[in-house]
Design an enzyme around this catalytic site. Structure first.
Site, PDB file in Angstrom:
ATOM      1  N   SER A 154     -14.964  24.209 -27.390  1.00  0.00           N
ATOM      2  CA  SER A 154     -15.083  23.004 -28.204  1.00  0.00           C
ATOM      3  C   SER A 154     -13.915  22.930 -29.181  1.00  0.00           C
ATOM      4  O   SER A 154     -13.492  23.949 -29.731  1.00  0.00           O
ATOM      5  CB  SER A 154     -16.405  23.017 -28.981  1.00  0.00           C
ATOM      6  N   GLU A 207     -20.226  20.756 -14.838  1.00  0.00           N
ATOM      7  CA  GLU A 207     -20.440  19.367 -15.256  1.00  0.00           C
ATOM      8  C   GLU A 207     -19.525  18.420 -14.491  1.00  0.00           C
ATOM      9  O   GLU A 207     -19.919  17.296 -14.146  1.00  0.00           O
ATOM     10  CB  GLU A 207     -20.213  19.246 -16.766  1.00  0.00           C
ATOM     11  N   LYS A 216     -18.704  27.678 -29.035  1.00  0.00           N
ATOM     12  CA  LYS A 216     -19.124  27.042 -27.789  1.00  0.00           C
ATOM     13  C   LYS A 216     -18.386  27.590 -26.571  1.00  0.00           C
ATOM     14  O   LYS A 216     -17.195  27.848 -26.593  1.00  0.00           O
ATOM     15  CB  LYS A 216     -18.897  25.531 -27.861  1.00  0.00           C
ATOM     16  N   LYS A 246      -8.193   3.616   3.033  1.00  0.00           N
ATOM     17  CA  LYS A 246      -7.354   4.787   2.801  1.00  0.00           C
ATOM     18  C   LYS A 246      -7.526   5.385   1.409  1.00  0.00           C
ATOM     19  O   LYS A 246      -7.635   6.606   1.259  1.00  0.00           O
ATOM     20  CB  LYS A 246      -5.885   4.434   3.076  1.00  0.00           C
ATOM     21  N   SER A 252       0.820  -1.219   0.000  1.00  0.00           N
ATOM     22  CA  SER A 252       0.000   0.000   0.000  1.00  0.00           C
ATOM     23  C   SER A 252       0.850   1.264   0.000  1.00  0.00           C
ATOM     24  O   SER A 252       0.325   2.370   0.083  1.00  0.00           O
ATOM     25  CB  SER A 252      -0.927   0.018   1.222  1.00  0.00           C
ATOM     26  N   HIS A 264     -40.810  20.852 -11.096  1.00  0.00           N
ATOM     27  CA  HIS A 264     -40.880  19.932 -12.241  1.00  0.00           C
ATOM     28  C   HIS A 264     -40.258  20.561 -13.493  1.00  0.00           C
ATOM     29  O   HIS A 264     -40.624  20.212 -14.614  1.00  0.00           O
ATOM     30  CB  HIS A 264     -42.322  19.523 -12.541  1.00  0.00           C
ATOM     31  N   ASN A 291     -18.527  26.043 -22.849  1.00  0.00           N
ATOM     32  CA  ASN A 291     -19.107  24.928 -22.112  1.00  0.00           C
ATOM     33  C   ASN A 291     -18.919  25.064 -20.601  1.00  0.00           C
ATOM     34  O   ASN A 291     -17.842  25.447 -20.140  1.00  0.00           O
ATOM     35  CB  ASN A 291     -18.478  23.613 -22.580  1.00  0.00           C
TER      36      ASN A 291
END
EC number: 4.3.2.1
Length: 468
Positions: free
Chosen positions: A283, A296, A289, A331, A29, A162, A291
């Protein structure tokens, strides 16, 4: 040759055969738990002092051990510590290096101590430090939301249920809704910190420590609030890991929701806000674009954190009492989530502090139909039972749709045909400022109520900061 291969292991004396290379890789580890290097040294220093007090170490031996550990700490901090292939974990690496520096006296350091109580102590020390940093970032995000809400308190936009337009609200009410959720996360984090703040060191492998180790001294040296009550429980319990990951899961749910809201509001279809270039990307094909990658990524990191919680729950659910090697999985989960939260909280704060809102577009999106509830409340204030008022307002909406006009364009005669309680003062209903200002009860979207929320959140943040 086989026994020599085992001779560099902390547990090698009982074995005569060498470890399979694949097993060595699975068992090791050190690749990730070297992040515990500093807290491992911190714990060893405290334990060495306790051994000296118990008469196991002489004062001279203690000084040599402490000096050696300080040298190792310096090597780690400078990035010059050399990890060897035989170092299966951080405890082995530090002890091996200590022996190289001061000789066989290093072998006394582990007297009465097991890696079982050592590793859980290390993990708790690491988490105490990390959670304090996370707490600071979380409170900064809450503060950013609250202070922005105070500045932009007069901005009104559609509220949604909604994902359909519902009622007018203040932009500040939206911001504070997320801030309030995050204060609950901050409170939960405080509870997790309490559970972490219990010292397991001195519990040995499972039966305790036979050398009259002063655990109160260890508690004081390592700045824990209390001492574990049972050695078997202390070396195996990972409740604090589950609680931390559970806290992180709820926090990421809240951040994901906020990110999703802001992504929607930033689309050209809504146009309510624009993200800073610092938290956007473009993009590779479409030059126009911009973004919302920052948001995100926040949204997607939530799934990563959920997975870490699920994996630890699966590890723990089938274990018998005391330590089992399965616990080595804790860990990587903790390290990953600590890193994720640290990054995500700072990015979220940056997004909130730098985005630009379009008050014009928000107000353009307000439509008269959103005041249908207000029309019903108008009748309620005239003494009409709410269910009847609701029906009347619904009929007004239907009549407006039939006529191809908005509800505020219905004539008084049209409204009276639905309910005789309508009179000329109904025109006051069709005002968005009047609409939000009627919600004066605590937690509402009236300016007075939002101002109260801001004051309460500022006070709550002050208390949480003092407790952090």
């Amino acid at each position: 040759m086989a026994s020599e291969a085992r001779g560099d292991k902390l547990w090698g004396g009982r074995f005569s055969g060498s470890t399979d290379p694949i097993m060595e890789k699975l068992n090791s580890s050190i690749a990730y738990d070297q992040r515990l290097s500093e807290v491992d040294i911190q714990g060893s220093m405290a334990y060495a002092k306790a051994l000296e007090k118990a008469g196991i170490l002489t004062k001279t031996e203690l000084e040599k051990i402490l000096s050696g550990l300080e040298k190792i700490s310096e090597e780690w901090s400078k990035g010059v510590f050399v990890v060897k292939q035989s170092d299966e974990d951080i405890h082995t690496a530090n002890e091996r290096r200590l022996k190289e520096l001061i000789g066989d006296i290093a072998g006394k350091l582990h007297t009465g101590r097991s890696r079982n109580d050592q590793v859980v102590t290390d993990l708790k020390l690491f988490m105490k430090n990390s959670l304090s940093i996370i707490s600071t970032h979380l409170l900064q995000l809450i503060k950013t939301l609250v202070e922005r809400a105070a500045i932009e308190i007069d901005v009104i936009l559609p509220g949604y249920t909604h994902l359909q337009k519902a009622q007018p609200i203040r932009w500040s009410q939206f911001l504070l809704s997320h801030a309030v959720a995050l204060t609950r996360d901050s409170e939960r984090l405080g509870e997790v910190k309490k559970r972490i703040n219990v010292l397991p060191l001195g519990s040995g492998a499972l039966a305790g420590n036979p050398l009259d180790i002063d655990r109160e001294m260890l508690r004081s040296e390592l700045e824990f609030a209390s001492i574990s009550l049972n050695s078997m429980d202390a070396i195996s319990e990972r409740d604090f890991v589950v609680e931390f990951l559970s806290f992180a899961t709820l926090l990421m749910i809240h951040l994901s929701k906020m990110a999703e809201d802001l992504i929607i509001y930033s689309t050209s279809e809504f146009g309510f806000l624009t993200l800073s270039d610092a938290f956007s990307t473009g993009s590779s094909l479409m030059p126009q674009k911009k973004n919302p990658d920052s948001l995100e990524l926040i949204r997607s990191k939530a799934g990563r954190v959920f997975g870490r919680l699920a994996s630890i729950l699966m590890v723990l659910k089938g274990l018998p009492s005391t330590y089992n090697k399965d616990l080595q999985e804790d860990k990587e989960a903790v390290f990953d989530v600590v890193d994720t939260l640290t990054a995500v909280l700072q990015v979220a704060t940056g997004v909130i502090s730098t985005l630009q809102i379009s008050k014009e577009n928000m107000e353009k999106a307000l439509t008269p139909e959103m005041l249908a509830t207000d029309l019903a409340l108008y009748l309620v204030r005239k003494g009409v039972p709410f269910r009847q008022a609701h029906t009347a307002s619904g009929k007004a909406v239907h009549l407006a749709e039939t006529k191809g006009i908005t509800i505020n364009k219905l004539s008084l005669e049209d409204l009276k045909s639905i309910s005789p309680q309508f009179s000329s003062d109904v025109s006051q209903v069709f005002n968005f400022v009047n609409s939000v200002e009627q919600y004066t009860a605590l937690a509402g979207t009236a300016k007075s109520s939002v101002t109260t929320q801001i004051e309460q959140l500022r006070e709550l943040m002050k208390k949480q900061k003092e407790q952090a």
